[in-house]
Design an enzyme around this catalytic site. Structure first.
Site, short mmCIF file in Angstrom:
data_model
loop_
_atom_site.label_atom_id
_atom_site.label_comp_id
_atom_site.label_asym_id
_atom_site.label_seq_id
_atom_site.Cartn_x
_atom_site.Cartn_y
_atom_site.Cartn_z
N VAL A 40 17.89 -17.00 -13.93
CA VAL A 40 18.47 -16.90 -12.59
C VAL A 40 19.76 -17.72 -12.57
O VAL A 40 19.77 -18.88 -12.96
CB VAL A 40 17.50 -17.44 -11.51
CG1 VAL A 40 18.18 -17.48 -10.14
CG2 VAL A 40 16.24 -16.59 -11.45
N ALA A 85 21.90 -22.66 -12.89
CA ALA A 85 21.08 -21.57 -13.42
C ALA A 85 19.79 -22.14 -13.98
O ALA A 85 19.67 -23.36 -14.15
CB ALA A 85 21.85 -20.83 -14.52
N LYS A 86 18.84 -21.31 -14.24
CA LYS A 86 17.61 -21.75 -14.89
C LYS A 86 16.94 -20.56 -15.52
O LYS A 86 17.07 -19.43 -15.03
CB LYS A 86 16.65 -22.37 -13.88
CG LYS A 86 15.62 -23.27 -14.50
CD LYS A 86 16.22 -24.65 -14.72
CE LYS A 86 15.24 -25.66 -15.23
NZ LYS A 86 15.76 -27.02 -15.04
N GLY A 87 16.22 -20.82 -16.61
CA GLY A 87 15.46 -19.76 -17.26
C GLY A 87 14.03 -20.19 -17.42
O GLY A 87 13.72 -21.39 -17.40
#
Ligand code: GLU
Length: 396
Positions: A40, A85-87
């Site tokens: 995201v 962001a992050k995953g």
């Protein structure tokens, strides 16, 4: 507080871009299994997306969204030219071999490849991932482009362009901000009592650095339980114990304490450095620390925060307290992009300077507006992003 118009507010509350991927894995025994993965990008107004990659069984899209949004405000508070962001992959890394984790990482990277890159979105370790994970991401991305691109990830091993000081950076930032908060209250870090929940990448180094600074680390815990000694734990011996057994539990010269019990200890500083939401409407009532310094992302719920404030506990919020990691990630990215490496003292000095100046800005705003450090930090972060959004204008 900022007087943002509704459209801007809604834009900032909504992730800019989300990718959902299926990550099939061929297991070592020949069977196959499918995992869900996400990346995201909450906001990219100030620069590329930036944020970790989490491997944990409780990862879902809502958690990744929240973590991505925290990254946006965090990067803005410490004034890095990044968005947030992050995953995540919904997987329990403890149940997989190194070979399986490598295959999961490479497939996940390949699936999200269209939206990442050194100018687009830069990954780093988070819960359940480490330097090796970042090396696999970098290798997969680089091989498919046809040349080596170290700037696509940070927190990678030194041998492939990692930065000195990155591994302990989050913990150093936690200690810098804790010291700044103690200082303001006229409390010396030497002799101050510290309890730390979590003995992973953040909590373990924080314990070591607090001890180096002369503080008394009285309790630590991990997912299996905790240990307490009011005279202070021998942190070096604790590291040896953890290396041998995989947990802080069973450490001699200490009594056992539960994770829950640790949160209620009477100490100067409590550092939640594990999972989200541990200080909620029930546990926050039991906190007897003077300061809570959030090493984890989101350890305090909204209700918990209100209770801590009512009880006079000073909370140094996650977006400020744990920003040291992404600050040195930024230094690593700058070094990788220039192919010129800084020395460890250069890195620690720059980190300390940035953490102190961010703390000073947040604390000054909190005093001026008579709000909590969290509200002040978020106000600074949100304001910087809103300003970038405003100046760039809307396309089309
Ligand atoms: N995962 C870390 C965090 O939550 C580091 C992120 C980064 O360095 O990009 O802040």
């Amino acid at each position: 507080m900022l007087g943002l118009d509704e459209g801007t507010h809604e834009m900032l509350a909504t992730p800019r871009r989300e990718v959902h991927v299926a990550v099939p894995l061929r297991r070592d025994d020949g069977t196959s299994v499918l995992f869900r993965g996400y990346r995201v990008q909450h906001n990219v107004s100030r620069g590329p997306g930036k944020g970790g990659l989490r491997y944990h069984p409780s990862v879902d899209i809502d958690e990744v969204r929240a973590l991505a949004m925290w990254m946006t405000w965090k990067c803005a508070v410490v004034d890095l030219p990044y968005g947030g962001a992050k995953g995540g992959v919904t997987i329990d890394p403890r149940e997989h071999s190194e070979r399986e984790l490598e295959r999961v990482t490479r497939r996940y990277t390949s699936e999200i490849k269209p939206i990442i890159g050194p100018e687009r979105d830069v990954m780093a370790p988070d819960m359940g991932t480490n330097e090796q994970t970042m090396a696999w991401v970098m290798d997969t991305y680089s091989v498919s482009e046809g040349y080596t691109i170290p700037g696509v990830v940070t927190g990678k091993p030194i041998a492939v362009g990692g930065s000195l000081g990155r591994a302990t950076a989050t913990s150093r930032g936690v200690v810098h901000t804790a010291k700044a908060a103690l200082n303001e209250a006229g409390v010396d870090v030497v002799g101050a009592s510290i309890a730390i929940q979590g003995f992973g990448k953040v909590g373990s180094h924080a314990a070591a650095i607090f001890a180096e600074e002369g503080a008394r680390v009285v309790a630590v815990s991990d997912q299996y339980g905790g240990v307490v000694n009011r005279d202070g734990l021998d942190v070096d011996a604790l590291f040896t114990h953890v290396a041998a057994t995989g947990t802080v539990v069973g450490f001699e010269e200490a009594d056992e304490i539960s994770n829950h019990g640790l949160l209620g200890l009477e100490v100067d500083v409590l550092v939640p450095a594990a999972v989200e939401g541990v200080l909620d409407e029930i546990t926050a009532q039991q906190v007897r620390a003077r300061f809570v310094v959030e090493g984890a992302n989101g350890p305090t719920t909204g209700e918990g925060d209100t209770i801590l404030a009512k009880n006079g506990v000073v909370v140094v919020p996650d977006v400020l307290a744990n920003a040291g990691g992404v600050v040195v990630s930024y230094f690593e990215w700058v070094q990788a992009n220039q192919a010129y490496w800084w020395t460890e003292p250069e890195i620690s000095e720059r980190l300390e300077h940035r953490m102190h100046s961010a703390y000073a800005d947040v604390s000054a705003l909190a005093r001026r507006e008579d709000v909590s450090l969290r509200d002040a930090a978020l106000a600074i972060g949100v304001q910087r992003v809103a300003e970038a959004h405003e100046i760039r204008g809307l396309y089309p």
